[in-house]
Scaffold this motif. Structure first.
Motif, PDB file in Angstrom:
ATOM      1  N   ARG A 175       0.689  -1.047  -0.102  1.00 20.10           N
ATOM      2  CA  ARG A 175      -0.073   0.044  -0.129  1.00 20.10           C
ATOM      3  C   ARG A 175       0.775   1.253  -0.151  1.00 20.10           C
ATOM      4  NH1 ARG A 175      -5.280  -1.156   0.368  1.00 20.10           N
ATOM      5  NH2 ARG A 175      -5.967  -3.313   1.459  1.00 20.10           N
ATOM      6  N   ASN A 218       1.193   4.384  -3.103  1.00 17.93           N
ATOM      7  CA  ASN A 218       1.149   5.815  -2.944  1.00 17.93           C
ATOM      8  C   ASN A 218       2.431   6.527  -3.516  1.00 17.93           C
ATOM      9  OD1 ASN A 218      -1.060   5.638  -1.295  1.00 17.93           O
ATOM     10  ND2 ASN A 218      -0.147   5.318   0.697  1.00 17.93           N
ATOM     11  N   THR A 266       2.247   6.311  -7.375  1.00 15.99           N
ATOM     12  CA  THR A 266       1.275   7.284  -7.937  1.00 15.99           C
ATOM     13  C   THR A 266       1.744   8.809  -7.734  1.00 15.99           C
ATOM     14  OG1 THR A 266       0.132   7.321  -5.724  1.00 15.99           O
ATOM     15  CG2 THR A 266      -0.715   5.725  -7.545  1.00 15.99           C
ATOM     16  N   GLU A 310       6.269   4.234   6.685  1.00 16.58           N
ATOM     17  CA  GLU A 310       5.999   5.120   5.634  1.00 16.58           C
ATOM     18  C   GLU A 310       6.847   6.501   5.936  1.00 16.58           C
ATOM     19  OE1 GLU A 310       1.890   6.275   4.478  1.00 16.58           O
ATOM     20  OE2 GLU A 310       1.219   4.449   5.965  1.00 16.58           O
TER      21      GLU A 310
END
Length: 249
Positions: free
Chosen positions: A11, A15, A18, A214
């Protein structure tokens, strides 16, 4: 792609890909994927139909991951180069001017391979015999391999992660873990002018929380060529958040 749970790290890659607006029919080169399609899963979710080339020196892992990617990305071209990154010849093994050069948690593996001539499993036990000089040599060789690859492949974008993992946070494995962080820091320094979200690493404590991966400290995200997109339907990897932002402009 069959319905299955998407791992948190995939996931995060959705991100990242994109955000850099990688062309959906572009060319992506992934370094040392092993046998886990973390980036491949992200590309599958995003409907990638371009070309992905996997650089994986382990012949067994290479054959397995190519099969997995072909199943996950049936409309994409999946190439394979069974060499170490430093041995890859741009223009021969791989095309130049690619859209993205990517790797997920590959730096410590590459360092160990430079030191030992192969990549050991964490359960193997070469660590007590290795010295700081060995890790320094392996880190220097790994950073040089990446620098050369970036110069010769001329990627539009670069995404490299190196986050803490549980097994390398155990006593006796810290040097391998920290060598990966050091390689990432050195690459950040080299490509600082092109990078975004390249926060200082600071402490290297491990937190058992996928969201922590992240954190910008564990990522090098650099753009060397602008993409230039004006339309969400223009053929780029655009997530829902980016579509909303474009619609609001």
């Amino acid at each position: 792609m069959s319905e299955q749970p998407i791992r948190p790290i995939s996931r995060i890659w959705i991100n990242r890909l994109t955000a850099l607006r990688i062309p959906i029919d572009g060319t992506v080169v992934e370094v040392a994927p092993g046998q886990e399609p973390k980036i491949g899963t992200a590309l599958a979710v995003l409907g990638f139909v371009g070309t992905i080339v996997l650089i994986e020196p382990d012949t067994n892992a290479a054959a397995a991951i190519q099969t997995i990617y072909r199943q996950m990305l049936p409309k994409a071209s999946v190439g394979l180069v069974t060499k170490q990154l430093q041995d890859v010849q741009a223009g021969t093994d791989i095309s130049t001017s690619i859209d993205a050069l990517v790797a997920n948690h590959a730096l410590d593996d590459m360092i160990m391979s430079c030191i030992l001539g192969h990549t050991p499993c964490p359960s193997d036990d070469p660590y007590p015999s290795l010295t700081p000089v060995d890790y320094s040599r392996g880190t220097k060789a790994t950073v040089l391999a990446w620098k050369t690859a970036i110069e010769t492949m001329a990627p539009g974008s670069l995404i490299v992660s190196q986050y803490p993992v549980r097994i390398l946070s155990k006593p006796g494995f810290e040097a391998r873990q920290n060598s990966g962080f050091e390689a990432l820091d050195q690459l950040k320094n080299i490509y600082r002018r092109y990078a975004s979200q390249s926060g200082s690493r600071g402490g290297s404590d491990y937190r058992d929380d996928p969201r922590w991966r992240e954190d910008p400290r564990w990522w090098l995200i650099a753009r060397f060529r602008p993409t230039g997109i004006t339309d969400p339907g223009a053929g780029y990897l655009i997530g829902a958040g980016q579509q909303r932002a474009l619609a609001e402009d």
